[in-house]
Design a protein around this motif. Structure first.
Motif, PDB file in Angstrom:
ATOM      1  N   UNK A  48       0.946  -1.302  -0.202  1.00 46.17           N
ATOM      2  CA  UNK A  48      -0.007  -0.066   0.013  1.00 46.17           C
ATOM      3  C   UNK A  48       0.901   1.229  -0.052  1.00 46.17           C
ATOM      4  N   UNK A  49       2.029   1.158   0.397  1.00 46.49           N
ATOM      5  CA  UNK A  49       2.888   2.296   0.703  1.00 46.49           C
ATOM      6  C   UNK A  49       3.913   2.570  -0.520  1.00 46.49           C
ATOM      7  N   UNK A  50       3.891   1.472  -1.520  1.00 44.67           N
ATOM      8  CA  UNK A  50       4.589   1.804  -2.742  1.00 44.67           C
ATOM      9  C   UNK A  50       5.770   0.658  -2.664  1.00 44.67           C
ATOM     10  N   UNK A  51       5.529  -0.472  -2.137  1.00 45.27           N
ATOM     11  CA  UNK A  51       6.732  -1.383  -2.416  1.00 45.27           C
ATOM     12  C   UNK A  51       6.882  -2.073  -3.563  1.00 45.27           C
ATOM     13  N   UNK A  52       5.881  -1.988  -4.363  1.00 46.31           N
ATOM     14  CA  UNK A  52       5.927  -2.611  -6.027  1.00 46.31           C
ATOM     15  C   UNK A  52       6.636  -1.441  -6.638  1.00 46.31           C
ATOM     16  N   UNK A  53       6.505  -0.316  -6.466  1.00 42.93           N
ATOM     17  CA  UNK A  53       6.947   0.796  -7.051  1.00 42.93           C
ATOM     18  C   UNK A  53       8.504   0.783  -6.802  1.00 42.93           C
ATOM     19  N   UNK A  54       8.992   0.403  -5.614  1.00 39.36           N
ATOM     20  CA  UNK A  54      10.549   0.341  -5.213  1.00 39.36           C
ATOM     21  C   UNK A  54      10.933  -0.599  -6.013  1.00 39.36           C
ATOM     22  N   UNK A  55      10.299  -1.890  -5.982  1.00 42.65           N
ATOM     23  CA  UNK A  55      11.022  -2.839  -6.625  1.00 42.65           C
ATOM     24  C   UNK A  55      11.095  -2.663  -8.153  1.00 42.65           C
ATOM     25  N   UNK A  56      10.030  -2.177  -8.905  1.00 35.24           N
ATOM     26  CA  UNK A  56      10.203  -1.286 -10.232  1.00 35.24           C
ATOM     27  C   UNK A  56      11.284  -0.606 -10.614  1.00 35.24           C
ATOM     28  N   UNK A  57      11.620   0.527  -9.861  1.00 33.01           N
ATOM     29  CA  UNK A  57      12.520   1.329  -9.904  1.00 33.01           C
ATOM     30  C   UNK A  57      14.025   0.809  -9.689  1.00 33.01           C
ATOM     31  N   UNK A  95      14.611  -2.389 -10.233  1.00 34.18           N
ATOM     32  CA  UNK A  95      14.669  -3.104 -11.561  1.00 34.18           C
ATOM     33  C   UNK A  95      15.219  -2.506 -12.867  1.00 34.18           C
ATOM     34  N   UNK A  96      14.688  -1.401 -12.945  1.00 35.59           N
ATOM     35  CA  UNK A  96      15.066  -0.471 -13.908  1.00 35.59           C
ATOM     36  C   UNK A  96      16.428   0.095 -13.593  1.00 35.59           C
ATOM     37  N   UNK A  97      16.936   0.650 -12.507  1.00 39.91           N
ATOM     38  CA  UNK A  97      18.230   1.179 -12.335  1.00 39.91           C
ATOM     39  C   UNK A  97      19.287  -0.031 -12.510  1.00 39.91           C
ATOM     40  N   UNK A 139      11.103   4.206   2.534  1.00 40.80           N
ATOM     41  CA  UNK A 139      11.703   4.501   1.497  1.00 40.80           C
ATOM     42  C   UNK A 139      10.845   5.178   0.636  1.00 40.80           C
ATOM     43  N   UNK A 140      11.656   6.286  -0.283  1.00 38.96           N
ATOM     44  CA  UNK A 140      10.719   6.814  -1.241  1.00 38.96           C
ATOM     45  C   UNK A 140      10.852   6.110  -2.407  1.00 38.96           C
ATOM     46  N   UNK A 141       9.715   5.766  -3.024  1.00 37.04           N
ATOM     47  CA  UNK A 141       9.455   4.881  -4.144  1.00 37.04           C
ATOM     48  C   UNK A 141      10.606   5.548  -5.398  1.00 37.04           C
ATOM     49  N   UNK A 142      10.110   6.661  -5.398  1.00 38.66           N
ATOM     50  CA  UNK A 142      10.588   7.561  -6.455  1.00 38.66           C
ATOM     51  C   UNK A 142      12.329   7.607  -6.324  1.00 38.66           C
ATOM     52  N   UNK A 143      12.562   7.588  -5.371  1.00 38.40           N
ATOM     53  CA  UNK A 143      14.292   7.532  -5.163  1.00 38.40           C
ATOM     54  C   UNK A 143      14.992   6.258  -4.734  1.00 38.40           C
ATOM     55  N   UNK A 144      14.013   5.078  -4.762  1.00 34.81           N
ATOM     56  CA  UNK A 144      14.364   3.660  -4.427  1.00 34.81           C
ATOM     57  C   UNK A 144      15.739   3.320  -5.036  1.00 34.81           C
ATOM     58  N   UNK A 145      15.771   3.838  -6.397  1.00 34.01           N
ATOM     59  CA  UNK A 145      16.828   3.380  -7.010  1.00 34.01           C
ATOM     60  C   UNK A 145      18.271   3.791  -6.725  1.00 34.01           C
ATOM     61  N   UNK A 146      18.184   4.910  -5.801  1.00 35.48           N
ATOM     62  CA  UNK A 146      19.437   5.517  -5.192  1.00 35.48           C
ATOM     63  C   UNK A 146      19.800   4.475  -4.113  1.00 35.48           C
ATOM     64  N   UNK A 147      19.169   3.550  -3.626  1.00 30.48           N
ATOM     65  CA  UNK A 147      19.741   2.599  -2.742  1.00 30.48           C
ATOM     66  C   UNK A 147      21.072   2.136  -3.156  1.00 30.48           C
ATOM     67  N   UNK A 148      21.278   1.608  -4.604  1.00 34.48           N
ATOM     68  CA  UNK A 148      22.416   0.891  -4.650  1.00 34.48           C
ATOM     69  C   UNK A 148      23.758   2.174  -4.695  1.00 34.48           C
TER      70      UNK A 148
END
Length: 632
Positions: A63-72, A74-76, A127-136
């Motif tokens: 509900x908080x955007x977990x799947x968006x985190x995963x998609x971002x 993957x894309x990154x 996590x911010x789903x929009x910035x999740x790719x920055x995790x790496x």
């Protein structure tokens, strides 16, 4: 299992050669090792990336955007989504350079800080789903700047959580001792064992792990003159979606747990205790290991503790991602080094035939912490907290569609559902209305916001009257939530506002239970997957008019027909969601049911010619002898 953990941490995965080597070293057959590697989700048979990221997919995170985190992510990293594009448990996906890998996993027990993920063994929250790719690259940049700890709310009564988030508090034993730590252990060692058991009985303490069974009554099943070893197991396998209360005890106040366990061991005359901690709590396991060593150095553990003549040892045992090991007999099986298949009761009641077929008491983390406070206050004084048959304090975890999700400790029943949501958890998001509440973890039956509930109340003249209340007026205690048609469960309160699609919510829950079924019982193993597939189909727009009735029928045929309560856990959400929100399920089930095949298609010859011959399977000469034309 400890050896499997050690091997995977060193080599990255458990190969076939490793399985053979480990089996030989332990004097077992390779199949004994392979059945564990394939049963527990955390064990891998292929190598992951150098940095492995696990993203939570269960309800609060979704509900908080977990799947968006995963998609971002993957894309990154440059990893394609699964072939069918569904939100499923894909195999671990590894980047082309082998540096990164990602996978969707089940609840990581930090639902109020959703969405969350684990990078290696480190948890990343809010996590911010929009910035999740920055995790790496820069993990901190992907985290929302929000509080993780809140000061106690005026409606709270903090007892177990007295030290959580407390300024200046640390987990070391010196800090704990300065605050009066282990004084209740010293007091308990001067009491008779029966006196301690009676104090716990008189306190009315009910298990905080989900079932709500009397702790003192459970303890009384151990015979005072028992000749076999008696074991105590702390169930720290916190895996119920929506629940995260035990995590903070383990991480922030480990010595409180150890003191509660030590008193319990003395009362039960148990000389060996295990803390079965979920595999994802790697940091928590290290904190507890350090706390155990500190306690041993101060003679609270080991031989002749505090000169009492009583010997006791504690051991940490890490699970490996199986929700079913939260069930006490499944936990015992896992602790013995087997798959977490629950045992049949009777005869395998743990207090009679538990760990190694010896008497065993299994209690939850929160339950054991309360033992210390019962000794400090006395059973009768503790029982004055809360309500009759619902005594003491209770840790509640609130997540989902509220403005201030978090943990709260209240006197049991002293706060209503409405005050919990609107005052303590800050209410719903601006412009939204309450639609439903799951009050006791994802396995609890959902309560609809506009329902009215009939409660029977006992009067002073012993007569009973009935009154009707709204969801806001339900007291947060065991009996009231049961009377409302749900349960207090593990204390995980998941709030759903009017933006939520109830078919999507149920589908997310169904996927969790389909993934976590141990597979031992046919109704659960097959039925949980059927319920997931039907809600999958409804979300894709392929629902047929019979689907809602079929869902309920499947749930009805699982509940009460399995070895353990997992059957009810996976059936109750489906039964309640379909019953409470028929309009949403009917709207997703509009297609007519396909007509049955005409009788002529049921002849043996046509089945062979038209059906079997077209199934693409491995070549089998036996089918050719039967006259099939295709490759089978």
């Amino acid at each position: 299992m400890p050896l499997l953990h050690l091997w995977q941490e060193h080599f990255g995965f458990i190969s076939d050669e490793a399985t053979v080597w480990i089996a030989k070293k332990l004097g077992l057959h390779p199949i004994n090792i392979l059945e564990l590697v394939t049963f527990y989700p955390m064990f891998r048979q292929q190598s992951a990336g150098k940095t492995h990221i696990r993203v939570c997919r269960t309800l609060s995170c979704a509900m908080a955007g977990g799947f968006e985190v995963m998609e971002n992510l993957r894309a990154k990293i440059g990893i394609q989504r699964s072939v069918d594009g569904e939100e499923t448990h894909d195999p671990i996906a590894v980047s082309a350079d082998g540096n990164y890998s990602v996978e969707l996993v089940e609840c990581l027990a930090s639902c109020h800080t959703a969405p969350v993920c684990m990078v290696g063994e480190e948890l990343h929250e809010k996590l911010d789903p929009e910035s999740a790719a920055d995790l790496i690259r820069n993990p901190q940049s992907a985290i929302r700047n929000q509080q993780l700890h809140w000061p106690p709310h005026p409606l709270e009564h903090r007892l177990v959580y007295k030290n959580i988030g407390r300024p200046g508090w640390t987990t070391d034993i010196d800090c704990y001792l300065r605050d009066g730590g282990y004084e209740q252990l010293k007091q308990a060692l001067t009491l008779a064992r029966d006196d301690i058991v009676n104090k716990v009985k008189n306190s009315g303490l009910r298990g905080r792990g989900g079932a709500g069974f009397s702790c003192g009554l459970k303890w009384s099943f151990i015979k005072p003159d028992e000749k076999r070893p008696v074991y105590l197991i702390c169930n720290a396998d916190e895996s119920e979606p929506g629940t995260f209360k035990d995590r903070y005890i383990i991480h922030d106040d480990p010595h409180q747990l150890l003191e509660g366990m030590l008193i319990s061991c003395y009362a039960l005359n148990s000389h060996t205790a295990y803390i079965y901690i979920r595999g994802e709590f790697a940091q928590g396991a290290k904190i507890l290991e350090r706390a155990i060593e500190e306690a041993r150095q101060h003679n609270f553990l080991g031989k002749n503790i505090l000169g009492s003549g009583f010997d006791v040892e504690f051991y940490i045992h890490r699970g490996a991602g199986a929700y079913i090991c939260g069930e006490e007999t499944g936990l015992i099986e896992s602790l013995e080094g087997k798959r977490g298949y629950p045992r049949i009761k009777p005869p395998y009641f743990p207090a009679v035939l538990g760990l190694y077929m010896c008497p065993t008491i299994v209690n939850n983390v929160e339950t054991l912490c309360n033992i210390k406070h019962i000794i400090a206050m006395g059973g009768a004084e503790y029982a004055r907290l809360g309500r009759p048959n619902n005594t003491g304090t209770r840790l509640l975890c609130v997540s989902g569609d509220v403005q201030r999700p978090g943990y709260f400790e209240i006197e049991v029943g002293a706060v209503t559902m409405g005050r919990l949501i609107y005052e303590m958890a800050g209410g719903l998001r601006p412009g939204r209305k309450l639609k439903a509440v799951i009050p006791g973890g994802s396995s609890a039956k959902v309560l609809r916001a506009d329902e009215r509930f009939k409660f029977k109340e006992r009067q002073t003249d012993a007569s009973t009257t009935e009154r009707e209340i709204s969801i806001d007026d339900i007291p947060m205690d065991f009996d009231s939530l049961a009377a409302a048609g749900s349960m207090a469960g593990s204390g995980g309160v998941i709030v759903l506002d009017d933006s939520r699609d109830m078919v999507w919510v149920l589908n997310n829950i169904n996927k969790f239970y389909a993934h976590e079924s141990c597979g031992q019982c046919t109704p659960c193993r097959e039925g949980s997957l059927w319920m997931q597939k039907i809600t999958d189909r409804m979300l894709r727009g392929g629902g047929v008019v019979e689907d809602p009735r079929t869902l309920k029928t499947i749930g009805d045929n699982i509940a009460g027909r399995t070895i353990c309560a997992f059957g009810e856990a996976c059936a109750w959400p489906t039964q309640s969601f379909v019953e409470k929100f028929p309009e949403e399920f009917d709207a997703r089930a509009q297609k007519p049911v396909p007509p049955p095949l005409p009788p002529e298609y049921m002849s043996e010859e046509l089945i062979r010619e038209e059906s079997i011959s077209t199934v693409p399977m491995a070549h089998d000469p036996g089918w050719e002898k039967a006259g099939a034309k295709g490759t089978i």
